[in-house]
Enzyme design. Sequence first.
Site, mmCIF file in Angstrom:
data_model
loop_
_atom_site.group_PDB
_atom_site.id
_atom_site.type_symbol
_atom_site.label_atom_id
_atom_site.label_comp_id
_atom_site.label_asym_id
_atom_site.label_seq_id
_atom_site.Cartn_x
_atom_site.Cartn_y
_atom_site.Cartn_z
ATOM 1 N N HIS A 63 40.036 -78.790 -5.717
ATOM 2 C CA HIS A 63 40.017 -78.114 -6.611
ATOM 3 C C HIS A 63 39.478 -76.539 -6.223
ATOM 4 O O HIS A 63 40.010 -75.561 -6.787
ATOM 5 C CB HIS A 63 38.990 -78.606 -7.973
ATOM 6 N N GLU A 64 38.558 -76.370 -5.655
ATOM 7 C CA GLU A 64 38.119 -75.399 -5.033
ATOM 8 C C GLU A 64 39.083 -74.552 -4.287
ATOM 9 O O GLU A 64 38.924 -73.282 -4.226
ATOM 10 C CB GLU A 64 36.612 -75.492 -4.448
ATOM 11 N N HIS A 85 41.495 -72.575 -6.215
ATOM 12 C CA HIS A 85 41.268 -71.310 -6.458
ATOM 13 C C HIS A 85 41.732 -70.097 -5.355
ATOM 14 O O HIS A 85 42.036 -68.933 -5.554
ATOM 15 C CB HIS A 85 39.547 -71.046 -6.607
ATOM 16 N N GLU A 90 40.779 -72.446 -14.082
ATOM 17 C CA GLU A 90 40.433 -73.582 -13.602
ATOM 18 C C GLU A 90 41.323 -74.832 -13.908
ATOM 19 O O GLU A 90 41.376 -75.865 -13.312
ATOM 20 C CB GLU A 90 38.967 -73.885 -14.649
ATOM 21 N N ASP A 116 42.643 -77.574 -11.186
ATOM 22 C CA ASP A 116 42.546 -78.907 -11.346
ATOM 23 C C ASP A 116 44.213 -79.375 -11.062
ATOM 24 O O ASP A 116 44.258 -80.606 -10.517
ATOM 25 C CB ASP A 116 42.446 -79.281 -12.751
#
Length: 420
Positions: free
Chosen positions: A278-279, A282, A358, A362
């Site tokens: 997930h990070e 970004h 976000e 995901d």
Amino acid sequence: MSRKWASRTIILFLIFITAMYWYLFYGADTTIPRALKGTSADPAVFLNEREQEISMEYSKIRNFLFFLSTPYEWVVYIMMLLAGVPRFFERWAKASTNKSILQNGIFLFWISALTLLVTLPLNYIGYRLSRSYNISTQTFPSWMKDELIGFWVNFGLMWIVLTVLYWLIRKYHKKWWLYAWILSVPFTLFLMFIQPVVIDPLYNDFYPLKDKQLETKILQLASKADIPAEHVYEVNMSEKTNSMNAYVNGIGSNSRIVLWDTTLEKLSDNEILFIMAHEMGHYVEKHLYFGIAGYLALSFAGLWLASGIMEFLIRRWGRTFKISSVTNLASFPLFLLIISILLFLSSPISNYVARYEEMRADTYAIKMTKDKEAGIHSFQELTRSGLSEVNPPFLVKIFRYTHPTMLERIQMLENWEEKK
């Protein structure tokens, strides 16, 4: 006139917090939609009755404190101005030294110290709340140490901002906001560059991830995503909190992948890999740079609006606020008041963009790991450890949530196969 302003300010503040109290404790609907009852997004599935009850209590009180503390800060600034406190500190600073930069520092110190003193009780209530609900594990001396570190870090940064800002205001009376914005661009990028290696270590200890097998898995995942990472860092947050987190911050050569030790203790390797994917989402989707661009766009608009509003207020009610000109240091609390209100009013927009990013992250994580169960369980554990509301009230969501609600995040993962 000052008494009228003070009484009206207090009345409006009391009306606002009364309305928010009713909304949060009685008016808002936070029930789970019937169609989602019994699914993995339903807290009744992964929390026992006591955990659900505590989560609802904690969330309501915490949300109320947020809506209480924000306008409370505005009231503090207004009362300062009406009482002539900034004008008194400005005169004191000028009487102490002839050097303008030192005058700025003296003035700012007393304004900052007074603000800290007045807002400390609410901050302490927030600390005690998190302690009583077993979210915080931090001792009072440790909490107070963080408060003082935050004070001095903010003071140092604001001293620079105040000095440059009022030099620009005096030199470019009409266009100061534009030059201030131009200078804020490199200043913001510099702060983001040094934060992981200078500012963050003031609060916590960072060290390379101890679990080398897990680090290898994370770096393999980063390599798969074409992310140039050589190390994963661990931070000892367990001495301060029971909640979990992971993030990537910094820019350029100072960017870091960071895991809280609480996350390492409470999640399995697959769940941690989902969180890290997930990070990485970004990073891959350049959300950091979109965020910087969005911040700079908002700051451009904010400084332009602040300059016009300050001129209008001082021209109309300068005597009431004990300010004769925008060039006076005494106008700085008015500037902070206006910026704070503008940030609050713009937060639904910035939060909406953040929630969109976000959700994209995901989506990236589930595409990369293809492990739906790990994602769902990690979100359930995040809910449990942070006592988060799965389906928060609407106003809480738009003003506080930079992430989608857990209801939305888990539901997205539940429906992934169908979407795919």
